[in-house]
Design an enzyme around this catalytic site. Structure first.
Site, PDB file in Angstrom:
ATOM      1  N   HIS A 114       0.821  -1.221   0.000  1.00  0.00           N
ATOM      2  CA  HIS A 114       0.000   0.000   0.000  1.00  0.00           C
ATOM      3  C   HIS A 114       0.850   1.264   0.000  1.00  0.00           C
ATOM      4  CE1 HIS A 114      -3.412  -2.540   0.207  1.00  0.00           C
ATOM      5  NE2 HIS A 114      -3.285  -2.847   1.494  1.00  0.00           N
ATOM      6  N   ASP A 120      -5.610  -6.966  -2.893  1.00  0.00           N
ATOM      7  CA  ASP A 120      -5.658  -7.259  -1.461  1.00  0.00           C
ATOM      8  C   ASP A 120      -7.048  -7.762  -1.083  1.00  0.00           C
ATOM      9  OD1 ASP A 120      -5.471  -7.336   1.247  1.00  0.00           O
ATOM     10  OD2 ASP A 120      -4.748  -5.302   1.505  1.00  0.00           O
TER      11      ASP A 120
END
Length: 207
Positions: A22, A73
């Site tokens: 991220h 994810d």
């Protein structure tokens, strides 16, 4: 007393063996410092948008030679083209710019594609990510007969895949030279779909 990436850089000896997922909350100085380590930023743009995580500082990161891989994810949608598109679009929206990630030598689509190939290979510890002697034959082929690729070649074809395409443009995929997609279909599609249906049926019956 420190933000997460700043703390990690000071305490953990981050290097090319790391993949940080991220990385949407970095301050500019931390982004530059992390890029300099050679670590990979594992980006999941669709997930980051869905969760409201924020926008990855792609312009600064790639400008500093930062390495990035593309993944998923939350898996609400698994599409490489859409992940690349989301990454670029967020840069444009944030900075009120066009072609924010293009360079004089590389179109936006090609720059993102090459970054994803090389960064993904590095994060996976896999000798691939490019077509060169000694590297594994991890390859993907676009269906140049697709209507939206008609008459295109080179960077413009990669751009069309990234900004107007989806997985239906992919005709074949090889992993270490072994075919995993032929004629747009995974070689084990029937088994995978049957397993998925069974798993989802079981989960929903348990609710």
């Amino acid at each position: 007393g420190a933000r997460p990436v700043e703390w990690l850089l000071g305490e953990a000896g981050v290097d090319q063996g790391w993949c940080l997922v991220h990385c949407t909350q970095m301050e500019p100085g931390a982004a530059l410092a992390l890029a300099a380590t050679g670590a990979v930023a594992g980006l999941c743009p669709l997930t980051e948008a869905s969760l409201g995580d924020g926008i990855f500082d792609g312009v600064r990161w790639f400008g500093a030679g930062g390495r990035a891989g593309i993944g998923s994810d939350s898996c609400i949608r698994i599409s490489l083209a859409e992940e690349l598109r989301q990454l670029d679009t967020t840069q444009r929206l944030r900075d009120h710019s066009r072609a924010a990630l293009a360079t004089p030598a590389l179109s936006t689509g090609r720059r993102l594609w090459e970054a994803a190939c090389r960064g993904g290979a590095q994060a996976a510890g896999r000798a691939s990510g490019a077509i060169a002697p000694g590297l594994w034959a991890d390859l993907a082929a676009l269906d140049m007969g697709h209507v939206d690729l008609e008459g295109l070649a080179g960077d413009t074809a990669v751009d069309a895949f990234a900004f107007a395409g989806d997985s239906r443009m992919v005709s074949a995929v090889w992993s270490a030279g072994r075919p995993v997609v032929r004629d747009g279909r995974h070689v084990a599609r029937e088994r995978i779909v049957a397993g998925y249906r069974a798993a989802m049926r079981g989960l929903r019956e348990a609710l």
